[in-house]
Scaffold this motif. Structure first.
Motif, mmCIF file in Angstrom:
data_model
loop_
_atom_site.group_PDB
_atom_site.id
_atom_site.type_symbol
_atom_site.label_atom_id
_atom_site.label_comp_id
_atom_site.label_asym_id
_atom_site.label_seq_id
_atom_site.Cartn_x
_atom_site.Cartn_y
_atom_site.Cartn_z
ATOM 1 N N ASN B 57 58.783 -0.331 69.658
ATOM 2 C CA ASN B 57 57.421 -0.338 69.106
ATOM 3 C C ASN B 57 56.752 -1.706 69.208
ATOM 4 O O ASN B 57 55.928 -2.060 68.392
ATOM 5 N N ALA B 113 53.794 -2.705 66.742
ATOM 6 C CA ALA B 113 53.017 -1.629 66.130
ATOM 7 C C ALA B 113 53.469 -1.450 64.687
ATOM 8 O O ALA B 113 54.632 -1.208 64.418
ATOM 9 N N SER B 120 47.233 -2.320 65.806
ATOM 10 C CA SER B 120 48.447 -2.780 66.481
ATOM 11 C C SER B 120 49.049 -1.625 67.270
ATOM 12 O O SER B 120 49.538 -1.802 68.384
ATOM 13 N N ASP B 121 48.956 -0.423 66.745
ATOM 14 C CA ASP B 121 49.470 0.735 67.459
ATOM 15 C C ASP B 121 48.688 0.956 68.746
ATOM 16 O O ASP B 121 49.257 1.251 69.795
ATOM 17 N N HIS B 122 47.378 0.767 68.643
ATOM 18 C CA HIS B 122 46.546 0.937 69.836
ATOM 19 C C HIS B 122 46.897 -0.112 70.891
ATOM 20 O O HIS B 122 46.956 0.184 72.078
ATOM 21 N N VAL B 124 49.749 -1.608 71.365
ATOM 22 C CA VAL B 124 51.068 -1.394 71.952
ATOM 23 C C VAL B 124 51.064 -0.139 72.825
ATOM 24 O O VAL B 124 51.605 -0.120 73.925
ATOM 25 N N ASN B 125 50.425 0.904 72.351
ATOM 26 C CA ASN B 125 50.561 2.197 73.025
ATOM 27 C C ASN B 125 49.312 2.696 73.742
ATOM 28 O O ASN B 125 49.381 3.625 74.524
#
Lengths: 395, 362
Positions: B57, B113, B120-122, B124-125
């Protein structure tokens, strides 16, 4: 006299007025919650189009000695200036795109391609005009301090020249707008703080200088032997923008049916009443998507005045709901084709160059009242509480 | 910040002046950016070149900055990154994990993330290579002096490794890591970013000790366990970066021993929205006056009461004359109850109240 005595609203109860306000608040909430990618794409597309058009126009004018190139270049540059002033500059400075949190498209630092400094515009337009819309003595947009636009304003022989002043204002509208925040009326009365006046004049002078250097010195000089041809092309593009923006703006509040107010209606005004005053004081015009784009969506002047900081690309959809509210509550919703709206405006300008007794009053443009009308010299020239404004004007 | 490279040559500077006069009120950059989005200094921008997965992650974003970037950051500093999601820019700060000036013309940040961190999720992914992002110049004083002190200790938890990574890589590039101990906690081995690179460093340098702590198995490192993992900690200049709880514990520990000036701390704190905070201490302008404000007084009124010269217009939220950027903290819009807490976001002071402590940029 209270706001509810305005003839168009006498049939509404206080509860109904509040209900209308609540419905309009709800429209605002819905739009605010749904702003997103599509709206950003719209404004960035218009900005890209406008900048390409401006660049293409400037480049074409390097061949300004060739008449078709002169014409096409002028049209492209004029259209780019119109798009920049109307759909991009005016709306961005209203904060319509601030929600994007994008420092490059933000009301706090947008500067537009005209002679009026953005900072002064945001005060005289966003605040004074939008807050005190059509209130005589407060809203400088009522005739720009040059024209008599309401039967409620005192006639003087000066007004006989209105047809000429009107033409001059249209042709050199960008300079009329540049002086917008000076408050000519208070200068005439000798009430203007000379220090503030000096600051504002310097700011305007600097902006006019930069604009003139660009359009009337640098680009003509770059085209070398065709200096004059490029100069006339740039001048024509500016005049073209001036006539167009003048017409669109005058169609916003002066066609028949758009009502002027006096300070009495302002007393204890609630938010819902403010909404109603905006609806009654503004006029739309009909047209296709292209016309609305070129007029910065000001054909939806009513919607713009209700929600000046919602994205302009939403006004068309909002207008369907606003029209429905007007129908249900039996409130006037003024609209018509552009030629008719401007025709009525022009007729009013011509008529009011004469004293009231010489002309008939087609639909009363001023809300009826009980008390004696204030004389012009009794009215305040302008809202004066400026906060930091007077100190910040020099930047 | 030193002048961007492009401004250092006087010929270029004169050309720019000329360009400015021709494009007023815009900048030449506004037209050049139509050709290449990186050809603009109006705002610092960058293009995401690569997204390199580090753990399940976490990922490193390699970014090529556009015009105006100076590449002279100090290892340990962080940058701001603004990413557009659904039409809106969101800003966060991340430590640079790259070494200044070397890795081509790019900088990199490593992002983990977070469970509830949608941004942060956006990053990373969801971030495609080629995406244009906004950048804010490097800042922060979580840096190691040059030359570095003889004995150092790095106390790191989770994604707090990123600034330390930049520091260690820079020292490694000079082939001289002095006597340094890294105490690095992560949930487990899979969750430990840069673990292989760090192990290699520890093998290469006698002077560099790498203590790995897996908290799933061994629990959190407490301050009194410091004696076990690094007996001479009190003699070392310390850099600590990690979760707030860990940093609080260690700063207190150092205080107890009278060693406060020996520890440098980097905090990644985000003001949290619990929806209940009403009012708070409002600071008008960084370093400006601070006043206690209740949850019903607008920031504009509070500022005026405090004698701050604030710009205003309609006082009803329509004209945007009073907008100022939020430096930190959260505010609530009285009209709809929406909370705003993005650093740098413009807020309307005439209709906003404090939702906890906040600072306005004036």
């Amino acid at each position: 006299m209270a706001f509810s005595d305005v003839r168009e609203y006498t049939h509404l109860s206080d509860e109904e007025i509040e209900a209308i306000g609540a419905e309009l608040d709800e429209i605002r909430r819905e739009v605010e919650a749904s702003r997103g990618q599509a709206d950003r794409d719209y404004v960035t597309r218009v900005i890209t189009l406008q900048r390409r058009l401006a660049a293409a126009g400037r480049i074409t004018l390097f061949a300004s000695f060739f008449p078709p190139a002169w014409l096409i270049g002028t049209l492209m540059l004029g259209s780019a200036k119109i798009l920049e002033n109307m759909e991009i500059g005016h709306n961005t400075m209203h904060g319509q795109w601030d929600w994007m949190n994008d420092p490059e498209i933000h009301s706090s630092n947008w500067e537009w391609d005209t002679t009026q400094p953005a900072e002064q515009w945001k005060h005289s337009h966003n605040y004074i005009h939008h807050q005190f819309t059509n209130v005589l003595g407060h809203d400088n947009d009522v005739g720009y301090g040059i024209l008599r636009m309401s039967r409620d304003q005192k006639w003087t022989p000066y007004n006989l020249g209105q047809p000429i002043y009107n033409f001059m204002l249209a042709a050199f509208f960008e300079y009329g707008v540049a002086l917008h925040d000076l408050d000519i009326e208070s200068i005439r009365k000798g009430e203007k703080d000379p220090k503030l006046l000096k600051k504002q004049l310097k700011q305007i002078g600097d902006k006019i200088g930069k604009q003139a250097l660009k359009d009337y010195v640098m680009f003509p000089a770059l085209t070398g032997p065709f200096f004059l041809q490029t100069l006339t092309a740039n001048f024509t593009a500016n005049i073209m923008r001036n006539f167009w923006s003048y017409m669109i703006i005058f169609c916003g509040h002066f066609p028949d049916g758009a009502v002027h107010f006096t300070e009495e209606e302002l007393e204890d005004e609630t938010r819902a009443e403010w909404y109603l005053r905006q609806m009654l004081g503004s006029a739309n015009f009909d047209g296709g998507k292209f016309l609305h784009l070129m007029s910065g969506q000001l054909g939806y002047q009513i919607e713009h005045h209700l929600f000046p900081d919602l994205p302009s690309n939403r006004y068309a959809a909002i207008s369907v709901k606003v029209k429905d509210i007007c129908k249900r509550y039996d409130i006037p919703y003024t609209t018509g084709p552009l030629y008719k709206q401007y025709g009525q405006t022009l007729r009013t300008i011509m008529k009011l160059s004469l004293p009231n007794r010489r002309t008939s009053d087609n639909p009363a443009p001023v809300a009826p009242r009980e008390k004696r009308r204030l004389r012009d010299d009794e009215r305040p020239t302008r809202r004066s509480e400026l906060g930091k404004w007077s100190g910040a004007a020099s930047v | 910040m030193t002048a961007p490279l492009i401004e250092r040559s006087s010929a270029v500077r004169r050309l720019r002046q000329l360009g400015k006069a021709m494009t007023t009120p815009l900048l030449p950059d506004d037209y050049l950016a139509l050709i290449n989005p990186l050809w603009s200094q109006r705002e610092l921008r960058g293009r995401v070149e690569k997204v390199v997965p580090e753990t399940e992650n976490a990922a490193t974003l390699v970014i090529r900055p556009g015009w105006g970037w100076t590449f002279d950051h100090a290892p340990g500093q962080y940058i701001g990154i603004g990413v557009e999601i659904d039409g809106r820019y969101h800003w966060r700060s991340y430590s640079l994990s790259s070494v200044p000036l070397v890795e081509g013309k790019t900088v990199s940040i490593t992002v983990k993330a977070m469970p509830e961190g949608f941004l942060s999720d956006h990053l990373v992914n969801g971030l495609e290579p080629g995406t244009i992002v906004r950048l804010a110049a490097p800042q922060g004083d979580f840096t190691v002096p040059d030359p570095p002190p003889a004995k150092m200790l790095f106390l790191v938890g989770g994604s707090g490794i990123t600034p330390v990574m930049s520091i260690l890589r820079t020292l490694d590039r000079r082939d001289s890591i002095p006597d340094a101990v890294l105490v690095y906690s992560a949930r487990n081995e899979d969750d430990m970013m840069f673990v292989h690179e760090l192990r290699v460093l520890a093998l290469r340098y006698q002077s560099f000790t790498f203590y790995e702590r897996f908290t799933d198995a061994d629990g959190m490192l407490t301050a009194d366990q410091l004696d076990d993992v690094c007996p001479d900690w009190a003699e070392r200049t310390t850099w600590a970066c990690g979760p707030a709880g860990m940093l609080d514990a260690f700063t207190q520990h150092y205080e107890t021993y009278g060693l406060s000036d020996q520890i440098h701390v980097e905090r990644f704190t985000l003001a949290t929205a619990d929806g209940s905070a009403a009012g708070g201490e409002v600071t008008f302008g960084v370093g400006g006056p601070t006043v206690d404000v209740d949850g019903a007084t607008t920031l504009l009124e509070a500022g005026e009461k405090a004698g701050v010269n604030m710009l205003f217009g309609c006082r009803m939220g329509i004209c945007h004359t009073c907008d100022v950027p939020l430096a930190s903290g959260r505010v609530r819009d009285l009209r709809n109850g929406d909370e705003h807490g993005e650093p740098g976001e413009y807020i309307q002071t005439c209709v906003s109240v404090a939702a906890g402590d906040c600072t306005l940029s004036l």
